[in-house]
Design a protein around this motif. Structure first.
Motif, PDB file in Angstrom:
ATOM      1  N   ASN A   1     -33.005 -34.870  26.176  1.00  0.00           N
ATOM      2  CA  ASN A   1     -32.161 -35.607  25.238  1.00  0.00           C
ATOM      3  C   ASN A   1     -32.444 -35.199  23.796  1.00  0.00           C
ATOM      4  O   ASN A   1     -31.521 -35.038  22.983  1.00  0.00           O
ATOM      5  N   ALA A   2     -33.736 -35.000  23.459  1.00  0.00           N
ATOM      6  CA  ALA A   2     -34.101 -34.604  22.099  1.00  0.00           C
ATOM      7  C   ALA A   2     -33.595 -33.208  21.769  1.00  0.00           C
ATOM      8  O   ALA A   2     -33.152 -32.945  20.645  1.00  0.00           O
ATOM      9  N   VAL A   3     -33.644 -32.317  22.753  1.00  0.00           N
ATOM     10  CA  VAL A   3     -33.119 -30.961  22.531  1.00  0.00           C
ATOM     11  C   VAL A   3     -31.616 -31.010  22.285  1.00  0.00           C
ATOM     12  O   VAL A   3     -31.092 -30.333  21.391  1.00  0.00           O
ATOM     13  N   ARG A   4     -30.910 -31.818  23.066  1.00  0.00           N
ATOM     14  CA  ARG A   4     -29.454 -31.930  22.865  1.00  0.00           C
ATOM     15  C   ARG A   4     -29.140 -32.549  21.501  1.00  0.00           C
ATOM     16  O   ARG A   4     -28.188 -32.138  20.840  1.00  0.00           O
ATOM     17  N   TRP A   5     -29.908 -33.543  21.082  1.00  0.00           N
ATOM     18  CA  TRP A   5     -29.723 -34.124  19.751  1.00  0.00           C
ATOM     19  C   TRP A   5     -29.816 -33.040  18.675  1.00  0.00           C
ATOM     20  O   TRP A   5     -28.988 -32.970  17.759  1.00  0.00           O
ATOM     21  N   GLN A   6     -30.811 -32.173  18.804  1.00  0.00           N
ATOM     22  CA  GLN A   6     -31.036 -31.171  17.766  1.00  0.00           C
ATOM     23  C   GLN A   6     -29.962 -30.089  17.780  1.00  0.00           C
ATOM     24  O   GLN A   6     -29.534 -29.627  16.722  1.00  0.00           O
ATOM     25  N   VAL A   7     -29.501 -29.695  18.963  1.00  0.00           N
ATOM     26  CA  VAL A   7     -28.458 -28.662  19.037  1.00  0.00           C
ATOM     27  C   VAL A   7     -27.137 -29.191  18.490  1.00  0.00           C
ATOM     28  O   VAL A   7     -26.454 -28.512  17.716  1.00  0.00           O
ATOM     29  N   TRP A   8     -26.775 -30.415  18.861  1.00  0.00           N
ATOM     30  CA  TRP A   8     -25.522 -30.974  18.349  1.00  0.00           C
ATOM     31  C   TRP A   8     -25.609 -31.240  16.839  1.00  0.00           C
ATOM     32  O   TRP A   8     -24.613 -31.090  16.124  1.00  0.00           O
ATOM     33  N   SER A   9     -26.786 -31.604  16.353  1.00  0.00           N
ATOM     34  CA  SER A   9     -26.962 -31.783  14.903  1.00  0.00           C
ATOM     35  C   SER A   9     -26.820 -30.446  14.181  1.00  0.00           C
ATOM     36  O   SER A   9     -26.278 -30.386  13.067  1.00  0.00           O
ATOM     37  N   ALA A  10     -27.307 -29.373  14.805  1.00  0.00           N
ATOM     38  CA  ALA A  10     -27.155 -28.045  14.214  1.00  0.00           C
ATOM     39  C   ALA A  10     -25.685 -27.653  14.121  1.00  0.00           C
ATOM     40  O   ALA A  10     -25.228 -27.109  13.105  1.00  0.00           O
ATOM     41  N   LEU A  11     -24.921 -27.939  15.165  1.00  0.00           N
ATOM     42  CA  LEU A  11     -23.487 -27.623  15.146  1.00  0.00           C
ATOM     43  C   LEU A  11     -22.756 -28.466  14.101  1.00  0.00           C
ATOM     44  O   LEU A  11     -21.844 -27.985  13.423  1.00  0.00           O
ATOM     45  N   LEU A  12     -23.155 -29.737  13.960  1.00  0.00           N
ATOM     46  CA  LEU A  12     -22.548 -30.585  12.939  1.00  0.00           C
ATOM     47  C   LEU A  12     -22.862 -30.074  11.545  1.00  0.00           C
ATOM     48  O   LEU A  12     -21.989 -30.038  10.665  1.00  0.00           O
ATOM     49  N   CYS A  13     -24.102 -29.664  11.326  1.00  0.00           N
ATOM     50  CA  CYS A  13     -24.502 -29.108  10.034  1.00  0.00           C
ATOM     51  C   CYS A  13     -23.705 -27.834   9.733  1.00  0.00           C
ATOM     52  O   CYS A  13     -23.241 -27.623   8.609  1.00  0.00           O
ATOM     53  N   TYR A  14     -23.561 -26.990  10.742  1.00  0.00           N
ATOM     54  CA  TYR A  14     -22.765 -25.761  10.575  1.00  0.00           C
ATOM     55  C   TYR A  14     -21.330 -26.094  10.182  1.00  0.00           C
ATOM     56  O   TYR A  14     -20.746 -25.462   9.297  1.00  0.00           O
ATOM     57  N   LEU A  15     -20.756 -27.107  10.827  1.00  0.00           N
ATOM     58  CA  LEU A  15     -19.384 -27.508  10.524  1.00  0.00           C
ATOM     59  C   LEU A  15     -19.239 -27.972   9.080  1.00  0.00           C
ATOM     60  O   LEU A  15     -18.296 -27.577   8.375  1.00  0.00           O
ATOM     61  N   LEU A  16     -20.168 -28.791   8.603  1.00  0.00           N
ATOM     62  CA  LEU A  16     -20.096 -29.296   7.225  1.00  0.00           C
ATOM     63  C   LEU A  16     -20.237 -28.158   6.212  1.00  0.00           C
ATOM     64  O   LEU A  16     -19.528 -28.135   5.193  1.00  0.00           O
ATOM     65  N   LEU A  17     -21.122 -27.205   6.487  1.00  0.00           N
ATOM     66  CA  LEU A  17     -21.291 -26.066   5.580  1.00  0.00           C
ATOM     67  C   LEU A  17     -20.052 -25.178   5.582  1.00  0.00           C
ATOM     68  O   LEU A  17     -19.632 -24.685   4.528  1.00  0.00           O
ATOM     69  N   ARG A  18     -19.477 -24.964   6.752  1.00  0.00           N
ATOM     70  CA  ARG A  18     -18.262 -24.153   6.823  1.00  0.00           C
ATOM     71  C   ARG A  18     -17.111 -24.792   6.045  1.00  0.00           C
ATOM     72  O   ARG A  18     -16.316 -24.099   5.395  1.00  0.00           O
ATOM     73  N   TYR A  19     -17.031 -26.116   6.111  1.00  0.00           N
ATOM     74  CA  TYR A  19     -15.950 -26.803   5.394  1.00  0.00           C
ATOM     75  C   TYR A  19     -16.147 -26.694   3.894  1.00  0.00           C
ATOM     76  O   TYR A  19     -15.187 -26.501   3.144  1.00  0.00           O
ATOM     77  N   GLN A  20     -17.386 -26.803   3.437  1.00  0.00           N
ATOM     78  CA  GLN A  20     -17.653 -26.630   2.010  1.00  0.00           C
ATOM     79  C   GLN A  20     -17.338 -25.202   1.577  1.00  0.00           C
ATOM     80  O   GLN A  20     -16.829 -24.976   0.474  1.00  0.00           O
ATOM     81  N   ALA A  21     -17.648 -24.239   2.417  1.00  0.00           N
ATOM     82  CA  ALA A  21     -17.313 -22.849   2.097  1.00  0.00           C
ATOM     83  C   ALA A  21     -15.809 -22.663   2.009  1.00  0.00           C
ATOM     84  O   ALA A  21     -15.308 -21.930   1.150  1.00  0.00           O
ATOM     85  N   PHE A  22     -15.074 -23.345   2.887  1.00  0.00           N
ATOM     86  CA  PHE A  22     -13.609 -23.262   2.862  1.00  0.00           C
ATOM     87  C   PHE A  22     -13.046 -23.869   1.578  1.00  0.00           C
ATOM     88  O   PHE A  22     -12.168 -23.279   0.928  1.00  0.00           O
ATOM     89  N   LEU A  23     -13.541 -25.030   1.189  1.00  0.00           N
ATOM     90  CA  LEU A  23     -13.019 -25.702  -0.007  1.00  0.00           C
ATOM     91  C   LEU A  23     -13.320 -24.910  -1.280  1.00  0.00           C
ATOM     92  O   LEU A  23     -12.499 -24.877  -2.202  1.00  0.00           O
ATOM     93  N   SER A  24     -14.474 -24.281  -1.331  1.00  0.00           N
ATOM     94  CA  SER A  24     -14.891 -23.583  -2.552  1.00  0.00           C
ATOM     95  C   SER A  24     -14.441 -22.129  -2.588  1.00  0.00           C
ATOM     96  O   SER A  24     -14.627 -21.457  -3.610  1.00  0.00           O
ATOM     97  N   GLY A  25     -13.877 -21.624  -1.493  1.00  0.00           N
ATOM     98  CA  GLY A  25     -13.514 -20.205  -1.450  1.00  0.00           C
ATOM     99  C   GLY A  25     -14.733 -19.306  -1.472  1.00  0.00           C
ATOM    100  O   GLY A  25     -14.730 -18.246  -2.100  1.00  0.00           O
ATOM    101  N   TRP A  26     -15.795 -19.730  -0.796  1.00  0.00           N
ATOM    102  CA  TRP A  26     -17.061 -18.998  -0.792  1.00  0.00           C
ATOM    103  C   TRP A  26     -16.850 -17.573  -0.289  1.00  0.00           C
ATOM    104  O   TRP A  26     -16.235 -17.349   0.747  1.00  0.00           O
ATOM    105  N   GLY A  27     -17.392 -16.590  -1.030  1.00  0.00           N
ATOM    106  CA  GLY A  27     -17.182 -15.197  -0.676  1.00  0.00           C
ATOM    107  C   GLY A  27     -18.422 -14.445  -0.292  1.00  0.00           C
ATOM    108  O   GLY A  27     -18.364 -13.243  -0.046  1.00  0.00           O
ATOM    109  N   SER A  28     -19.564 -15.126  -0.207  1.00  0.00           N
ATOM    110  CA  SER A  28     -20.803 -14.446   0.147  1.00  0.00           C
ATOM    111  C   SER A  28     -21.169 -14.780   1.589  1.00  0.00           C
ATOM    112  O   SER A  28     -20.367 -15.320   2.336  1.00  0.00           O
TER     113      SER A  28
END
Length: 418
Positions: A342-369
């Motif tokens: 259960n703890a491993v699944r918590w951490q993997v899903w949290s990693a995917l959620l973190c990735y999603l939030l960062l990708r959305y910020q990159a989309f809003l800002s037009g991140w090019g790096s």
């Protein structure tokens, strides 16, 4: 008199009332976590450490690459003031965070990820559509799904629930990635003891008629492929050396890269007899891999595409390697805060959620790096009160798309094996 070249000046990021971490967490609607906690029954186990505080702590552990439970708890306790401003989140104790990861159902983190993904795609439809106007996706003008898995090596002595060999333990993440948006459409986290082909039906269950799914030969199950054919789904994969076919028709091709283009059926003497009664198309082509041309054999149920299009479609499967590289080399998936499943699944899903939030910020800002630079920049400014979009715009100096700067050839990272 010689005059030096003037350095390009970038505007300083403007100040904000909220910390960078709070701005990231604000992308999650305030009602989602309490509602999901009630729905999954997690709220009954929450006393002083709420479900929302648990989610924030796991996101913080991902963004800071915390090396253990004490690292997460001590750091959040030192920043308890700014942390409480994030909708009343509280710092956990070491035992409290460990118990939460073990006892609180990880289905909460899974449902939270899909709910936040749907919310962000509703806010910004272009974020959901992705790059439909370029490359192979533009040529086919239909949804293209890439299916693959990655193996996460674990410590066998501590995680005996994940043993799949004599002295090894591992978890496996099966992923269906949307080629256009570069975002997951399906994810399944399980032990590595099962063959990929046994999970093929679950991973492809949501593919709609007329769409395309591309997967590696590890997912080949002819009964499942025939089911996709009956559903009107187009598929592309590679053949195995154990497959026995009978050539029914040979097609002509003027492309020198195409060595053979044939219509085949399963051989009556093979082990797969009767599992796929219809004709399939087998294409043998020269494909450039790492600068060297290699002969590869592809299999598909589409009889109308050109042979080169079949090879190009399978080549798109490498994009999921870029996705795996981005989450492996940036997020915390090599060391785990808990030893239970259960703890491993918590951490993997949290990693995917973190990735999603960062990708959305990159989309809003037009991140090019690169995605790695995006992660390190946000990590260094988590508790600073800076406008996050202005910060990204002031530092994104490299041109091009950040998702294309990762190369599949460098997708290896310690503790992960593809």
């Amino acid at each position: 008199m010689w005059q030096g070249v003037k350095k390009q000046k970038h505007p300083r990021p403007s100040a904000s009332k909220f910390s960078v971490l709070r701005q990231l967490c604000n992308l999650i609607p305030s009602h989602l976590v309490p509602n999901l906690a009630r729905e999954t029954g997690v709220d009954k186990a929450c006393r002083t450490f709420s479900a929302w505080s648990h989610v924030v702590a796991m996101l913080y552990a991902q963004l800071t690459h915390s090396i253990g439970l004490n690292d997460v708890c001590d750091s959040l306790r030192l920043h308890s003031g700014p942390l409480s401003a994030i909708r009343g989140a509280t710092p956990p104790s070491r035992n409290g965070l460990s118990h939460a990861g073990k006892e609180r159902k990880a289905v909460l983190a899974e449902k939270l990820f899909w709910a936040v993904l749907g919310h962000l795609q509703t806010l910004s439809p272009e974020f959901a559509h992705g790059r439909r106007g370029r490359g192979v996706a533009h040529r086919f003008r239909r949804a293209i799904h890439i299916v693959d898995s990655t193996t996460i090596e674990l410590v066998a002595k501590c995680m005996d629930w994940a043993k799949h060999r004599r002295r090894k333990a591992a978890a496996k993440c099966h992923m269906r990635l949307d080629l256009q948006s570069f975002l997951p459409n399906f994810a399944l986290i399980d032990t590595a003891r099962h063959n990929d082909a046994k999970r093929a039906r679950e991973v492809c269950a949501g593919v709609q008629p007329g769409e395309i799914v591309v997967f590696d030969k590890a997912y080949v199950d002819f009964a499942h492929l025939y089911d996709l054919f009956l559903r009107g789904v187009f598929w592309v994969t590679r053949t195995k050396s154990s497959h026995c076919f009978k050539v029914v028709k040979r097609r002509k091709s003027t492309n020198p890269k195409i060595l053979a283009d044939e219509e085949v059926v399963l051989s009556a003497k093979g082990a797969y007899e009767g599992k796929y009664p219809e004709r399939m198309r087998r294409v043998r082509a020269l494909v450039e891999v790492d600068g060297v041309e290699r002969e590869m054999e592809f299999l598909t149920n589409n009889m109308e595409w050109s042979a080169s299009s079949v090879a190009d479609l399978y080549r798109c499967r490498w994009d999921i390697e870029v996705f795996f590289k981005q989450i492996k080399q940036t997020l915390k998936l090599a060391d785990f805060l808990g030893h239970s499943a259960n703890a491993v699944r918590w951490q993997v899903w949290s990693a995917l959620l973190c990735y999603l939030l960062l990708r959305y910020q990159a989309f809003l800002s037009g991140w090019g790096s690169s995605f790695t630079r995006l992660f390190t920049l946000i990590r260094s400014a988590l508790w600073q009160r800076l406008d996050l979009l202005a910060l990204l715009k002031s530092c994104g100096t490299a041109g091009g798309s950040f998702r294309a700067m990762a190369t599949p050839e460098s997708a290896y990272f310690p503790a992960f094996r593809h």
